[in-house]
Scaffold this motif. Structure first.
Motif, PDB file in Angstrom:
ATOM      1  N   SER A   1      59.368 103.641  -9.406  1.00  0.00           N
ATOM      2  CA  SER A   1      60.514 102.432  -9.760  1.00  0.00           C
ATOM      3  C   SER A   1      61.695 103.571 -10.167  1.00  0.00           C
ATOM      4  O   SER A   1      62.890 103.087 -10.221  1.00  0.00           O
ATOM      5  CB  SER A   1      60.349 101.538 -10.929  1.00  0.00           C
ATOM      6  OG  SER A   1      60.173 101.742 -12.291  1.00  0.00           O
ATOM      7  N   PHE A   2      62.492 105.104 -10.674  1.00  0.00           N
ATOM      8  CA  PHE A   2      62.692 105.735 -10.696  1.00  0.00           C
ATOM      9  C   PHE A   2      63.293 106.370  -9.839  1.00  0.00           C
ATOM     10  O   PHE A   2      62.582 106.803  -9.035  1.00  0.00           O
ATOM     11  CB  PHE A   2      62.668 106.712 -12.277  1.00  0.00           C
ATOM     12  CG  PHE A   2      62.355 105.789 -13.201  1.00  0.00           C
ATOM     13  CD1 PHE A   2      62.813 104.655 -13.787  1.00  0.00           C
ATOM     14  CD2 PHE A   2      62.380 106.775 -14.052  1.00  0.00           C
ATOM     15  CE1 PHE A   2      62.408 104.204 -15.575  1.00  0.00           C
ATOM     16  CE2 PHE A   2      62.234 106.721 -15.482  1.00  0.00           C
ATOM     17  CZ  PHE A   2      62.221 105.335 -15.667  1.00  0.00           C
ATOM     18  N   PRO A   3      64.117 106.594  -9.281  1.00  0.00           N
ATOM     19  CA  PRO A   3      65.610 107.409  -8.040  1.00  0.00           C
ATOM     20  C   PRO A   3      64.302 108.316  -7.865  1.00  0.00           C
ATOM     21  O   PRO A   3      63.855 109.440  -9.111  1.00  0.00           O
ATOM     22  CB  PRO A   3      66.683 108.236  -8.626  1.00  0.00           C
ATOM     23  CG  PRO A   3      66.763 106.278  -9.496  1.00  0.00           C
ATOM     24  CD  PRO A   3      66.005 106.348 -10.224  1.00  0.00           C
ATOM     25  N   SER A   4      64.306 108.663  -6.920  1.00  0.00           N
ATOM     26  CA  SER A   4      62.582 109.839  -6.468  1.00  0.00           C
ATOM     27  C   SER A   4      63.415 111.612  -6.945  1.00  0.00           C
ATOM     28  O   SER A   4      64.975 111.808  -6.994  1.00  0.00           O
ATOM     29  CB  SER A   4      62.243 109.807  -5.205  1.00  0.00           C
ATOM     30  OG  SER A   4      61.480 111.160  -4.738  1.00  0.00           O
ATOM     31  N   THR A   5      63.244 112.092  -7.146  1.00  0.00           N
ATOM     32  CA  THR A   5      62.940 113.858  -7.656  1.00  0.00           C
ATOM     33  C   THR A   5      62.726 115.086  -6.956  1.00  0.00           C
ATOM     34  O   THR A   5      62.331 115.641  -6.861  1.00  0.00           O
ATOM     35  CB  THR A   5      63.434 114.762  -8.664  1.00  0.00           C
ATOM     36  OG1 THR A   5      61.694 114.228  -9.326  1.00  0.00           O
ATOM     37  CG2 THR A   5      63.875 113.276  -9.995  1.00  0.00           C
ATOM     38  N   VAL A   6      61.220 114.555  -5.791  1.00  0.00           N
ATOM     39  CA  VAL A   6      61.131 115.432  -4.269  1.00  0.00           C
ATOM     40  C   VAL A   6      61.980 115.872  -3.383  1.00  0.00           C
ATOM     41  O   VAL A   6      62.943 115.743  -3.007  1.00  0.00           O
ATOM     42  CB  VAL A   6      59.797 114.206  -3.544  1.00  0.00           C
ATOM     43  CG1 VAL A   6      59.084 115.112  -2.970  1.00  0.00           C
ATOM     44  CG2 VAL A   6      59.118 113.406  -4.975  1.00  0.00           C
ATOM     45  N   LEU A   7      61.388 116.778  -3.802  1.00  0.00           N
ATOM     46  CA  LEU A   7      62.139 118.172  -2.567  1.00  0.00           C
ATOM     47  C   LEU A   7      61.280 118.341  -1.575  1.00  0.00           C
ATOM     48  O   LEU A   7      60.377 118.736  -2.449  1.00  0.00           O
ATOM     49  CB  LEU A   7      63.178 119.006  -2.957  1.00  0.00           C
ATOM     50  CG  LEU A   7      63.459 120.496  -1.891  1.00  0.00           C
ATOM     51  CD1 LEU A   7      65.330 119.155  -1.750  1.00  0.00           C
ATOM     52  CD2 LEU A   7      64.417 121.251  -2.996  1.00  0.00           C
ATOM     53  N   ARG A   8      61.149 118.815  -0.515  1.00  0.00           N
ATOM     54  CA  ARG A   8      60.759 119.022   0.831  1.00  0.00           C
ATOM     55  C   ARG A   8      61.072 119.774   2.016  1.00  0.00           C
ATOM     56  O   ARG A   8      62.604 120.172   1.693  1.00  0.00           O
ATOM     57  CB  ARG A   8      59.897 117.441   1.278  1.00  0.00           C
ATOM     58  CG  ARG A   8      60.020 116.531   0.584  1.00  0.00           C
ATOM     59  CD  ARG A   8      58.756 115.771   2.193  1.00  0.00           C
ATOM     60  NE  ARG A   8      58.574 114.445   1.412  1.00  0.00           N
ATOM     61  CZ  ARG A   8      56.781 114.429   0.696  1.00  0.00           C
ATOM     62  NH1 ARG A   8      56.453 115.403   1.128  1.00  0.00           N
ATOM     63  NH2 ARG A   8      56.119 113.327  -0.358  1.00  0.00           N
ATOM     64  N   PRO A   9      60.304 120.734   2.179  1.00  0.00           N
ATOM     65  CA  PRO A   9      60.806 121.687   2.924  1.00  0.00           C
ATOM     66  C   PRO A   9      61.916 120.926   4.231  1.00  0.00           C
ATOM     67  O   PRO A   9      61.487 120.307   4.692  1.00  0.00           O
ATOM     68  CB  PRO A   9      59.460 122.468   3.490  1.00  0.00           C
ATOM     69  CG  PRO A   9      58.486 122.087   2.149  1.00  0.00           C
ATOM     70  CD  PRO A   9      58.866 120.534   1.850  1.00  0.00           C
ATOM     71  N   GLY A  10      62.431 122.695   4.386  1.00  0.00           N
ATOM     72  CA  GLY A  10      63.399 121.934   5.665  1.00  0.00           C
ATOM     73  C   GLY A  10      64.999 120.791   4.651  1.00  0.00           C
ATOM     74  O   GLY A  10      65.793 120.805   5.481  1.00  0.00           O
TER      75      GLY A  10
END
Length: 382
Positions: A360-369
């Motif tokens: 439910s928290f804002p996402s911290t995921v970083l993906r290639p590109g």
């Protein structure tokens, strides 16, 4: 991004404090090139340098070790300068310390519960360095790296580009992360931080800076009389390990209400369970604005004694307010005075703690590109 006069005045009015008038471009003088000097040598023989920047009435000292702000000097209402950041005057203390004085924090600022998270169905175990939890990137976070530093002058502004690479699997994080942090002193004396990062595998990122402030001057005593305003109607309560419970609790009617400026010490010794657990404030405040495309005014900190005022603008959704609860009198700053509980505070712009485990928290995921980008600006006046 250059803060315009309207933005500063509107933000200041919201805080109930006097507005800051920014100078015009016509008044700007060419920026001064940063000055480099040897600060010390690590045990493995690596040399660490201190870069001195000065512009618009602000003086900033930055170390290649940890991307650390070693000094931040601003004038008071009478024009008298003082270093308003806590720290050390020797490299050995930074290398041995766990206070994160002035450090650039990564890969993940704040805590991740039990040092574990899953991403795209794959479980990851991180370095654990805060009880059972992972804090500020683990045992050897970005605060322990020697950064490559490139000075620059851009028109009337001056600054540093800091670069580091974190290998795939370092401290348990997936992906090779390439990070660039830019410190700029503008012609107005604002200190701007621009963060960028890219990865070759899906990962999580949450970069911040961990400067401890005392606007009365480093070593001058308590910050409990500093007045604080936060544009945050909610905060994230924590468990005994300072991990968010997942709740976004209203600040209204609690010691966590800084929606109107008040002295930090007014409520800090109340028996609120959250203050007892953390030994003071050590909580993420949920900014009313959320994630924004441009930095907005979210914090005002003022020292009535000196008149020094700090305003913080950010595009991030949260600010971790830490009131220096674990300073215990055993550390000595450049002033030659010891730091005791409440002698400094940190205001860390960020995504929320433990976000990888809280959908439910804002996402911290970083993906290639994709490129991680965020900006925080510190504006000073007296």
């Amino acid at each position: 991004m250059e803060l315009n006069r309207r933005t500063v005045i509107a933000g200041a009015a919201a805080a109930g404090l006097a507005a800051t008038t920014l100078g015009s471009a016509a008044e700007a003088a060419p920026g001064r090139r940063p000055v480099k000097e040897l600060f010390g040598t690590l045990a493995d023989g690596t040399k660490v340098y201190r870069w001195s920047l000065e512009n618009g009435g602000t003086r900033l000292g930055v170390l290649s070790y940890g991307g650390i702000v070693q000094s931040l000097e601003i004038p008071d209402r009478h024009g008298r300068y003082a270093n308003v950041s806590l720290g050390y005057d020797d490299l050995a203390s930074y290398a041995a310390g766990t206070t994160y004085f002035g450090a650039t924090i990564g890969r993940y600022g704040n805590r991740i519960a039990r040092g574990r998270f899953s991403l795209d169905g794959t479980a990851h175990q991180l370095s654990v360095n805060d009880g059972v939890n992972s804090l500020h990137g683990g045992a050897k976070g970005f605060n322990t790296k020697v950064w490559d530093v490139e000075p620059f002058v851009s028109g009337p502004d001056t600054g540093l580009h800091l670069h580091c690479t974190s290998a795939d699997g370092e401290m348990g994080y997936p992906g090779t992360l390439r990070t660039k942090v830019t410190f700029t002193l503008t012609r107005h004396g604002d200190w701007r931080i621009d963060y960028e990062a890219t990865t070759d595998r899906p990962t999580v990122v949450n970069l911040t800076n961990h400067t401890y402030y005392n606007l009365g001057g480093e070593g001058s005593g308590s910050i409990h009389d500093h007045e604080l305003w936060l544009a945050a109607g909610r905060f994230t309560p924590t468990d005994a390990g300072l991990i968010p419970t997942g709740e976004l609790a209203p600040v209204a009617g609690t010691p966590f209400d800084f929606t109107r400026p008040k002295p930090i010490g007014r409520d800090i010794r109340t028996g609120h369970p959250q203050l007892v657990t953390a030994k003071g404030y050590d909580h993420n405040f949920v900014l009313d604005k959320g994630v924004t495309a441009e930095p907005e005014h979210v914090v005002t900190l003022r020292d009535p004694g000196s008149g020094r005022t700090l305003k913080i603008f950010t595009d991030q959704p949260g600010v971790q307010f830490y009131s220096g609860n674990f300073l215990d009198g055993t550390l000595v700053g450049p002033s030659g005075r010891t730091y005791r509980q409440g002698d400094g505070l940190a205001l860390e712009t960020q995504h929320f703690p433990d976000s990888p485990n809280e959908p439910s928290f804002p996402s911290t995921v970083l993906r290639p590109g994709r490129t991680y980008r965020t900006t925080t600006i510190h504006s000073f006046s007296a």
